[in-house]
Scaffold this motif. Structure first.
Motif, PDB file in Angstrom:
ATOM      1  N   ASN A  62       0.828  -1.207   0.000  1.00 38.12           N
ATOM      2  CA  ASN A  62       0.000   0.000   0.000  1.00 38.12           C
ATOM      3  C   ASN A  62       0.861   1.255   0.000  1.00 38.12           C
ATOM      4  O   ASN A  62       0.562   2.222  -0.702  1.00 38.12           O
ATOM      5  N   TYR A  85      -1.343  -1.165  -5.348  1.00 36.96           N
ATOM      6  CA  TYR A  85      -2.766  -1.350  -5.621  1.00 36.96           C
ATOM      7  C   TYR A  85      -3.346  -0.187  -6.407  1.00 36.96           C
ATOM      8  O   TYR A  85      -4.215  -0.376  -7.259  1.00 36.96           O
ATOM      9  N   LYS A 128      -5.157  -0.635 -10.018  1.00 42.01           N
ATOM     10  CA  LYS A 128      -6.512  -0.137 -10.236  1.00 42.01           C
ATOM     11  C   LYS A 128      -6.535   0.841 -11.411  1.00 42.01           C
ATOM     12  O   LYS A 128      -7.442   0.830 -12.232  1.00 42.01           O
TER      13      LYS A 128
END
Length: 88
Positions: free
Chosen positions: A24, A29, A33
């Motif tokens: 993170n 991520y 995305k």
């Protein structure tokens, strides 16, 4: 991107939490995305400008807080110097 995690006492759940935290922080991520659908050049440009404005506002707030702290410290030291000596 290379991430290494050591596990201690065979505690896999703690190693998993550490790995997720590192992913993170690295933005893994968010990149995944973002890559899952098409983004036009103009939208990328708008997002970049928005991020720049946010960085500027954050830095400006930090500078203001530092200035206020320094002014408060300076006014406090002036009060200390101008106070008459009670022992005389």
């Amino acid at each position: 991107m290379k991430i290494s995690i050591k596990k201690y006492n065979n505690d896999v759940s703690k190693a998993y939490k550490i790995m997720m935290r590192k992913l993170n922080a690295d933005g893994y991520y968010a990149d995944a995305k973002r890559g899952s659908y098409y983004i036009s050049k103009s939208e990328k440009l708008r997002e970049a400008k928005k991020a720049g404005r946010a960085r500027y506002k954050k830095a400006e707030a930090k500078r203001q807080a530092l200035l206020e702290k320094l002014e408060k410290k300076a006014s406090y030291s002036k009060k200390q110097k101008n106070r008459p000596n009670p022992k005389s």
